[in-house]
Design an enzyme around this catalytic site. Structure first.
Site, mmCIF file in Angstrom:
data_model
loop_
_atom_site.group_PDB
_atom_site.id
_atom_site.type_symbol
_atom_site.label_atom_id
_atom_site.label_comp_id
_atom_site.label_asym_id
_atom_site.label_seq_id
_atom_site.Cartn_x
_atom_site.Cartn_y
_atom_site.Cartn_z
ATOM 1 N N HIS A 125 15.468 -16.411 -7.170
ATOM 2 C CA HIS A 125 15.476 -15.261 -8.271
ATOM 3 C C HIS A 125 14.940 -13.715 -6.817
ATOM 4 O O HIS A 125 14.630 -12.953 -7.846
ATOM 5 C CB HIS A 125 14.286 -15.061 -9.202
ATOM 6 C CG HIS A 125 14.070 -16.420 -10.064
ATOM 7 N ND1 HIS A 125 15.357 -16.861 -11.089
ATOM 8 C CD2 HIS A 125 14.217 -17.761 -10.010
ATOM 9 C CE1 HIS A 125 15.741 -17.117 -11.276
ATOM 10 N NE2 HIS A 125 14.205 -18.294 -10.851
ATOM 11 N N SER A 133 12.889 -19.971 -15.495
ATOM 12 C CA SER A 133 13.697 -20.033 -14.327
ATOM 13 C C SER A 133 14.875 -22.081 -15.300
ATOM 14 O O SER A 133 16.106 -21.000 -15.961
ATOM 15 C CB SER A 133 13.516 -20.814 -13.530
ATOM 16 O OG SER A 133 14.301 -20.136 -11.750
#
Length: 308
Positions: free
Chosen positions: A194, A91
């Site tokens: 996300h 991430s």
């Protein structure tokens, strides 16, 4: 083959930077990066409580700065241009990975992560959302249950861990009807990262990233969408921008590590999460969680052995 891994949001804990400040030059580096980010990174990494560093706009720059500071210490000033055989970030850790690989300068990475954190915090404020780790259970059943409740599998981490993300209302219903043989653990993050809830942040970052100075990677650089090794710096930056609203496939990254023949993984601070996943998924790979400077000798021994 050594891979450096940079963790994502949620790995931070109060005071985790404190021992690193004992190393000459680290405080000065963080002071400079504090000016870049507009945040007092030293205070956030040493004195701030868990709620303060949970703030997306704080956590993301703090994590990237910590990873880059530890990387520079690990390879030492005399070998600043040294790079590992491969690098990957989970991430927001992708921005640290991009800087280590030479795709972005540290300052460019920190500008992007500063704006990423702000944009994602703003997007998260629109709707009350969150993320819940699903530990164990049959993967297909877990994914089916996530879909049934209108949630997104935002992180597919491998080693029996999938993260569901979406509105708090849907997450509550999911918690009331969990998948069989699975444990649920709410994550200390401020939104459904996300997922489609982050689309406004993607647009903000896309406009900014278009003008960022970018170079092609100087080492193997894995990307979260599918674990692919990306040879173009511009493609990698475009991918990490899109990744803000797309699921992280760390399981694919670990499969790529296996295919590449990675023999050792060093996780940058705040370390532990990614080495924990690798311990269950990548049997036989040597692991070092670089939590404090006390772990540097072991990491440097791995690097020295790999170079010989």
């Amino acid at each position: 083959m050594i891979l450096l891994a940079s963790p994502g949001q949620g790995a931070q804990t109060p005071g985790f930077l404190q021992p690193w400040l004992e190393i000459p030059g680290v405080a000065d580096r963080l002071a400079w990066w504090s000016a870049v980010t507009g945040l007092d990174l030293v205070r956030y990494g040493t004195e701030a409580d868990a709620e303060e560093i949970r703030d997306t706009a704080v956590a993301q720059p703090l994590l990237v700065a910590a990873a880059l500071a530890a990387y520079e210490v690990l390879y030492e000033d005399a070998a600043r241009d040294a790079v590992p055989d491969a690098v990957a970030g989970h991430s927001v850790g992708e921005l640290a990975a991009a800087a280590i690989a030479g795709v972005l300068t540290p300052e460019a990475a920190l500008v992007l992560v500063r704006e990423r954190g702000r944009a994602m915090a703003e997007a998260a404020a629109v709707t009350e959302t969150g993320m819940t780790a699903v530990l164990g259970g049959d993967p297909d059943e877990v994914l089916a249950s996530i879909d049934k409740h209108g949630l997104t599998p935002a992180n597919v981490n491998g080693a029996g861990q999938i993260v569901a993300a979406g509105t708090t209302e849907r997450l509550a219903r999911f918690a009331d009807e969990p998948p069989a043989k699975a444990r649920l653990r709410p994550l200390s993050v401020a939104g459904a990262f996300h997922t489609e809830h982050m689309e406004p942040a993607v647009e903000t970052l896309r406009r900014l990233a278009a003008g960022a100075p970018v170079a092609d990677p100087r080492t193997k650089l894995l990307q979260n969408r599918d674990g692919a090794v990306i040879a173009s710096g511009r493609e990698f930056v475009a991918r990490l921008v899109d990744q803000v609203s797309a699921p992280v496939r760390w399981d694919s990254c670990m499969a790529a590590m296996r295919d590449l023949g990675v023999t050792a993984i060093i996780e940058l601070p705040p370390a532990g999460t990614l080495t924990g996943l690798a311990r269950r998924e990548l049997k036989g790979v040597e692991l070092v969680a670089l939590k404090t400077p006390a772990d540097l000798d072991k990491a440097r021994e791995l690097i020295k052995a790999d170079a010989s």
